[in-house]
Design a protein around this motif. Sequence first.
Motif, PDB file in Angstrom:
ATOM      1  N   GLU A 130      -1.894   1.754 -14.019  1.00 13.89           N
ATOM      2  CA  GLU A 130      -3.280   1.760 -14.525  1.00 13.89           C
ATOM      3  C   GLU A 130      -4.166   2.730 -13.743  1.00 13.89           C
ATOM      4  N   LEU A 131      -3.799   2.973 -12.496  1.00 17.78           N
ATOM      5  CA  LEU A 131      -4.658   3.773 -11.615  1.00 17.78           C
ATOM      6  C   LEU A 131      -4.323   5.258 -11.661  1.00 17.78           C
ATOM      7  N   ALA A 132      -3.056   5.558 -11.995  1.00 21.55           N
ATOM      8  CA  ALA A 132      -2.578   6.941 -11.962  1.00 21.55           C
ATOM      9  C   ALA A 132      -2.487   7.521 -13.370  1.00 21.55           C
ATOM     10  N   ALA A 133      -2.816   8.837 -13.473  1.00 18.43           N
ATOM     11  CA  ALA A 133      -2.665   9.520 -14.765  1.00 18.43           C
ATOM     12  C   ALA A 133      -1.183   9.677 -15.086  1.00 18.43           C
ATOM     13  N   CYS A 134      -0.372   9.862 -14.041  1.00 19.45           N
ATOM     14  CA  CYS A 134       1.089   9.909 -14.215  1.00 19.45           C
ATOM     15  C   CYS A 134       1.722   9.579 -12.878  1.00 19.45           C
ATOM     16  N   ILE A 135       2.992   9.182 -12.894  1.00 16.93           N
ATOM     17  CA  ILE A 135       3.708   8.903 -11.647  1.00 16.93           C
ATOM     18  C   ILE A 135       4.907   9.846 -11.571  1.00 16.93           C
ATOM     19  N   PRO A 136       4.787  10.916 -10.767  1.00 15.36           N
ATOM     20  CA  PRO A 136       5.885  11.881 -10.645  1.00 15.36           C
ATOM     21  C   PRO A 136       7.152  11.187 -10.118  1.00 15.36           C
ATOM     22  N   PRO A 137       8.341  11.711 -10.470  1.00 21.87           N
ATOM     23  CA  PRO A 137       9.598  11.068 -10.064  1.00 21.87           C
ATOM     24  C   PRO A 137       9.731  10.852  -8.555  1.00 21.87           C
ATOM     25  N   ALA A 138       9.264  11.812  -7.754  1.00 25.95           N
ATOM     26  CA  ALA A 138       9.393  11.652  -6.291  1.00 25.95           C
ATOM     27  C   ALA A 138       8.534  10.480  -5.811  1.00 25.95           C
ATOM     28  N   ALA A 139       7.361  10.312  -6.434  1.00 18.04           N
ATOM     29  CA  ALA A 139       6.494   9.191  -6.069  1.00 18.04           C
ATOM     30  C   ALA A 139       7.196   7.882  -6.411  1.00 18.04           C
ATOM     31  N   ARG A 140       7.800   7.853  -7.586  1.00 17.91           N
ATOM     32  CA  ARG A 140       8.520   6.656  -8.036  1.00 17.91           C
ATOM     33  C   ARG A 140       9.616   6.298  -7.035  1.00 17.91           C
ATOM     34  N   THR A 141      10.344   7.304  -6.571  1.00 17.33           N
ATOM     35  CA  THR A 141      11.425   7.076  -5.598  1.00 17.33           C
ATOM     36  C   THR A 141      10.879   6.415  -4.331  1.00 17.33           C
ATOM     37  N   LEU A 142       9.752   6.949  -3.837  1.00 18.06           N
ATOM     38  CA  LEU A 142       9.176   6.396  -2.601  1.00 18.06           C
ATOM     39  C   LEU A 142       8.623   4.988  -2.821  1.00 18.06           C
ATOM     40  N   MET A 143       7.958   4.796  -3.962  1.00 17.64           N
ATOM     41  CA  MET A 143       7.399   3.471  -4.259  1.00 17.64           C
ATOM     42  C   MET A 143       8.520   2.433  -4.358  1.00 17.64           C
ATOM     43  N   ASP A 144       9.604   2.813  -5.031  1.00 10.94           N
ATOM     44  CA  ASP A 144      10.737   1.884  -5.167  1.00 10.94           C
ATOM     45  C   ASP A 144      11.352   1.557  -3.810  1.00 10.94           C
ATOM     46  N   ALA A 145      11.377   2.566  -2.935  1.00 11.56           N
ATOM     47  CA  ALA A 145      12.040   2.373  -1.638  1.00 11.56           C
ATOM     48  C   ALA A 145      11.165   1.586  -0.652  1.00 11.56           C
ATOM     49  N   PHE A 146       9.828   1.787  -0.696  1.00  7.71           N
ATOM     50  CA  PHE A 146       8.987   1.259   0.395  1.00  7.71           C
ATOM     51  C   PHE A 146       7.932   0.239  -0.018  1.00  7.71           C
ATOM     52  N   TRP A 147       7.772  -0.023  -1.295  1.00  7.04           N
ATOM     53  CA  TRP A 147       6.816  -1.052  -1.730  1.00  7.04           C
ATOM     54  C   TRP A 147       7.520  -2.350  -2.011  1.00  7.04           C
ATOM     55  N   PRO A 148       6.935  -3.489  -1.694  1.00  9.73           N
ATOM     56  CA  PRO A 148       5.695  -3.591  -0.927  1.00  9.73           C
ATOM     57  C   PRO A 148       5.908  -3.175   0.521  1.00  9.73           C
ATOM     58  N   GLY A 149       4.913  -2.464   1.084  1.00  8.69           N
ATOM     59  CA  GLY A 149       5.049  -1.985   2.459  1.00  8.69           C
ATOM     60  C   GLY A 149       3.977  -0.980   2.816  1.00  8.69           C
ATOM     61  N   PRO A 150       4.043  -0.466   4.066  1.00  7.76           N
ATOM     62  CA  PRO A 150       2.952   0.366   4.596  1.00  7.76           C
ATOM     63  C   PRO A 150       3.015   1.838   4.170  1.00  7.76           C
ATOM     64  N   LEU A 151       3.173   2.066   2.864  1.00 10.37           N
ATOM     65  CA  LEU A 151       3.197   3.421   2.301  1.00 10.37           C
ATOM     66  C   LEU A 151       2.034   3.582   1.333  1.00 10.37           C
ATOM     67  N   THR A 152       1.260   4.659   1.487  1.00 12.38           N
ATOM     68  CA  THR A 152       0.223   5.022   0.516  1.00 12.38           C
ATOM     69  C   THR A 152       0.659   6.293  -0.190  1.00 12.38           C
ATOM     70  N   VAL A 153       0.705   6.248  -1.522  1.00 13.52           N
ATOM     71  CA  VAL A 153       1.052   7.460  -2.274  1.00 13.52           C
ATOM     72  C   VAL A 153      -0.210   8.024  -2.926  1.00 13.52           C
ATOM     73  N   ILE A 154      -0.369   9.339  -2.827  1.00 10.71           N
ATOM     74  CA  ILE A 154      -1.483  10.019  -3.491  1.00 10.71           C
ATOM     75  C   ILE A 154      -0.979  10.515  -4.838  1.00 10.71           C
ATOM     76  N   LEU A 155      -1.673  10.067  -5.910  1.00 11.97           N
ATOM     77  CA  LEU A 155      -1.255  10.359  -7.290  1.00 11.97           C
ATOM     78  C   LEU A 155      -2.442  10.963  -8.050  1.00 11.97           C
ATOM     79  N   PRO A 156      -2.170  11.687  -9.148  1.00 16.48           N
ATOM     80  CA  PRO A 156      -3.287  12.115  -9.991  1.00 16.48           C
ATOM     81  C   PRO A 156      -3.992  10.862 -10.515  1.00 16.48           C
ATOM     82  N   LYS A 157      -5.329  10.828 -10.463  1.00 17.38           N
ATOM     83  CA  LYS A 157      -6.019   9.569 -10.805  1.00 17.38           C
ATOM     84  C   LYS A 157      -6.244   9.440 -12.317  1.00 17.38           C
ATOM     85  N   SER A 158      -6.327   8.198 -12.752  1.00 20.74           N
ATOM     86  CA  SER A 158      -6.670   7.927 -14.151  1.00 20.74           C
ATOM     87  C   SER A 158      -8.178   7.721 -14.249  1.00 20.74           C
ATOM     88  N   ASP A 159      -8.675   7.618 -15.476  1.00 21.14           N
ATOM     89  CA  ASP A 159     -10.119   7.416 -15.667  1.00 21.14           C
ATOM     90  C   ASP A 159     -10.564   6.025 -15.232  1.00 21.14           C
TER      91      ASP A 159
END
Length: 315
Positions: free
Chosen positions: A69-98
Amino acid sequence: MRTHLTTSPDEAASYIRRGRIVAFPTETVYGLGADARRVAAVRSIFDAKGRPSDNPLIVHIADPAQAAELAACIPPAARTLMDAFWPGPLTVILPKSDAVPSLVTAGLDTVGVRCPGHAVATAFLRSCQAPVAAPSANRSGRPSPTTWEAVREDLGGRIPCILKGGRTEAGLESTVVDCTEAVPVVLRPGAIPEEALADALPEIGVEPPGGDAAAKSPGTRHRHYAPRARVTLVAEPGEAVASADAAYIGLRAPDEPESFATVRIAPSVEAYAHDLFHFFRACDREEAAVICAQLVPEDGLGRALNDRLRRAAAG
Ligand code: TXA
Ligand code: MG
């Protein structure tokens, strides 16, 4: 303003649901949250902290699926990191949605998103029924709070509620990774070491200190993490200069530990990171004039720890 203390995630979340702000624990440091969609509430965060309005906030979610809901899109590399480290102390910067107001992102077209790995934080975020924009819950420039008492020290009387949890585990902030370019780049070293990120995503890059990161991550430009005492860094414990109003923190003892007002020897880099901001605040209460801090080897969590030490010393 009276600051209400509670241990109930639901009670704390009721403030967020009514458009107010609340400090809450995470596995890194305490955050100061508001419903990310409510501009007036988000503005109170900047006011309470004295935070410069050019410094964007991280948006916290209870469930990884909410990132969509927050991101305009989730690039594949972001998805890889989110899958590996969430929930956890990782913040990913993504293109924002409206859905994300520009006040949250300080006008940037990107948004930082984090799903904390902390039972109390998750219960709170779930009960908020909203994405929660939250910087660390300190007065701007001060060390991040690792206990609810530290939050009260900085923000008592300035915020309506603190959700009391225990002392935070990591003791320093999340690792921030910009996932908007072809090659994801670490903008802020943090609780997840680069080696761990690289295990999940070998092509990940690191901004050299003083490089582009300052432009991309506005927060890294500002004075940070500083106690009132002057911080001097030493490579070897023997370089630390003792005095009656000096404190020392490091992995190994200084030459004359008895000549310092306070000495903290951390048994590991993890313990050092866990203790650093807590120690800074204790030194301030004891009115230390100088804090000598030993730098650690520049690998693993040591990179994030040295980063915080250098910023504190630059104050
Ligand atoms: O562990 C943490 O990250 C804690 C807990 C509360 O989650 N939060 C935290 O927030 O440290 P804060 O505001 O103190 O630091 C957030 C950092 C700042 O350096 C900010 O500039 C950067 O993240 N940041 C946030 N949104 C960004 C964006 N869209 N682009 C680049 N950098 C961003
Ligand atoms: Mg902060």
